[in-house]
Design a protein around this motif. Sequence first.
Motif, short mmCIF file in Angstrom:
data_model
loop_
_atom_site.label_atom_id
_atom_site.label_comp_id
_atom_site.label_asym_id
_atom_site.label_seq_id
_atom_site.Cartn_x
_atom_site.Cartn_y
_atom_site.Cartn_z
N MET A 105 -15.85 2.40 43.76
CA MET A 105 -16.08 1.68 42.54
C MET A 105 -17.24 2.35 41.79
SD MET A 105 -16.55 -2.24 41.67
CE MET A 105 -17.56 -3.17 42.48
N PRO A 106 -17.04 2.78 40.53
CA PRO A 106 -18.10 3.46 39.80
C PRO A 106 -19.22 2.49 39.47
CG PRO A 106 -16.18 3.14 38.39
CD PRO A 106 -15.81 2.67 39.75
N SER A 107 -20.44 3.05 39.42
CA SER A 107 -21.58 2.20 39.10
C SER A 107 -21.70 2.05 37.58
CB SER A 107 -22.86 2.81 39.68
OG SER A 107 -23.12 4.04 39.06
N ARG A 108 -22.39 1.02 37.18
CA ARG A 108 -22.60 0.75 35.76
C ARG A 108 -23.57 1.78 35.20
NH1 ARG A 108 -23.93 -4.79 32.78
NH2 ARG A 108 -24.88 -3.90 30.94
N PRO A 109 -23.23 2.41 34.05
CA PRO A 109 -24.16 3.38 33.47
C PRO A 109 -25.45 2.70 33.01
CG PRO A 109 -22.23 3.07 32.07
CD PRO A 109 -22.03 2.24 33.30
N GLN A 110 -26.56 3.40 33.12
CA GLN A 110 -27.86 2.85 32.74
C GLN A 110 -28.00 2.86 31.22
OE1 GLN A 110 -30.00 1.43 34.83
NE2 GLN A 110 -31.32 0.89 33.14
N SER A 111 -28.36 1.72 30.67
CA SER A 111 -28.54 1.58 29.23
C SER A 111 -29.92 2.09 28.81
CB SER A 111 -28.43 0.10 28.85
OG SER A 111 -28.91 -0.12 27.55
N PRO A 112 -29.97 2.89 27.73
CA PRO A 112 -31.28 3.34 27.24
C PRO A 112 -31.97 2.22 26.47
CG PRO A 112 -29.57 4.13 25.79
CD PRO A 112 -28.87 3.44 26.94
N GLN A 113 -33.29 2.28 26.41
CA GLN A 113 -34.05 1.31 25.61
C GLN A 113 -33.82 1.62 24.14
OE1 GLN A 113 -38.15 0.45 26.73
NE2 GLN A 113 -38.72 0.85 24.62
N PRO A 114 -33.52 0.60 23.32
CA PRO A 114 -33.33 0.86 21.88
C PRO A 114 -34.61 1.39 21.24
CG PRO A 114 -32.55 -1.32 22.48
CD PRO A 114 -33.30 -0.78 23.67
N ALA A 115 -34.42 2.10 20.13
CA ALA A 115 -35.56 2.65 19.40
C ALA A 115 -36.11 1.60 18.45
CB ALA A 115 -35.13 3.89 18.62
N GLY A 116 -37.36 1.77 18.07
CA GLY A 116 -37.95 0.89 17.07
C GLY A 116 -38.66 -0.30 17.68
N ALA A 117 -39.05 -1.20 16.79
CA ALA A 117 -39.77 -2.41 17.20
C ALA A 117 -38.84 -3.33 18.00
CB ALA A 117 -40.30 -3.14 15.97
N PRO A 118 -39.37 -4.03 19.00
CA PRO A 118 -38.54 -4.95 19.79
C PRO A 118 -37.89 -6.04 18.93
CG PRO A 118 -40.62 -4.53 20.91
CD PRO A 118 -40.73 -3.94 19.53
N ARG A 119 -36.63 -6.24 19.15
CA ARG A 119 -35.80 -7.26 18.51
C ARG A 119 -34.60 -7.46 19.43
NH1 ARG A 119 -35.34 -2.35 17.10
NH2 ARG A 119 -33.39 -1.34 16.60
N TRP A 120 -33.69 -8.30 19.10
CA TRP A 120 -32.51 -8.50 19.93
C TRP A 120 -31.47 -7.45 19.57
CZ3 TRP A 120 -32.81 -11.28 24.08
CH2 TRP A 120 -33.83 -12.23 24.17
N VAL A 121 -31.02 -6.70 20.59
CA VAL A 121 -30.06 -5.62 20.38
C VAL A 121 -29.03 -5.65 21.51
CG1 VAL A 121 -29.75 -3.11 20.26
CG2 VAL A 121 -31.80 -4.16 19.28
N ALA A 122 -27.77 -5.53 21.14
CA ALA A 122 -26.68 -5.40 22.11
C ALA A 122 -26.15 -3.99 22.03
CB ALA A 122 -25.57 -6.40 21.80
N LEU A 123 -26.14 -3.30 23.17
CA LEU A 123 -25.61 -1.95 23.25
C LEU A 123 -24.29 -1.97 24.01
CD1 LEU A 123 -28.89 -0.06 24.23
CD2 LEU A 123 -27.82 -0.16 21.98
N PHE A 124 -23.30 -1.26 23.48
CA PHE A 124 -21.99 -1.15 24.12
C PHE A 124 -21.81 0.28 24.61
CE2 PHE A 124 -21.40 -5.00 21.86
CZ PHE A 124 -20.40 -5.70 22.52
N TYR A 125 -21.32 0.42 25.82
CA TYR A 125 -21.07 1.74 26.39
C TYR A 125 -19.69 2.22 25.97
CZ TYR A 125 -20.68 5.52 29.77
OH TYR A 125 -20.53 6.73 30.36
N GLU A 126 -19.64 3.47 25.49
CA GLU A 126 -18.37 4.10 25.11
C GLU A 126 -18.05 5.18 26.13
OE1 GLU A 126 -19.19 5.40 21.10
OE2 GLU A 126 -18.30 3.56 20.31
N PRO A 127 -17.11 4.92 27.04
CA PRO A 127 -16.82 5.88 28.11
C PRO A 127 -16.31 7.22 27.59
CG PRO A 127 -15.65 3.80 28.47
CD PRO A 127 -16.33 3.70 27.16
#
Length: 156
Positions: A1-23
């Motif tokens: 079972m492949p592991s979940r890719p590590q999400s990078p920290q978003p750039a800029g000032a902290p706010r709410w951000v959802a990142l989607f992985y594109e395989p």
Amino acid sequence: MPSRPQSPQPAGAPRWVALFYEPAGASWRVGAESPYRVPVQYAVGEMTQTLRARGQDPVVSLWGPKDGAWQRIDGPAPTTAAPAATPGPAAASPAQPSKLTERMTDRRHQVLVAALNRAGLYDLAPDDEAAVRAVVDRLDETTVRRVAHWLDLAAH
């Protein structure tokens, strides 16, 4: 079972951000961002449902502010469960549901899923979707709206 890719920290000032992985590109893209958590969670729920409807298995990472810094919010673990069999009577009814019945069922489903999204449960597994369908099929609209109200209160 492949592991979940590590999400990078978003750039800029902290706010709410959802990142989607594109395989296909092995990259992350911003799917939603806002100074407020609720709209981002709602967008994640909608996008997750859309991707699942297209036969894709979405990988989402939610980031938000905490004490002026970035914090990754760990949601429910990604699931790779096979689609569950739809619960129901052994023999299907030969009569087709009326358009009104079908529309009301869809409306109850939308109300309940929106409430789950607001409560932070935006990545529903196939088993969760089957449970939502079971609740929607057995309850009237007033009761579903009451349950949605309880979920909304619990989210705050």
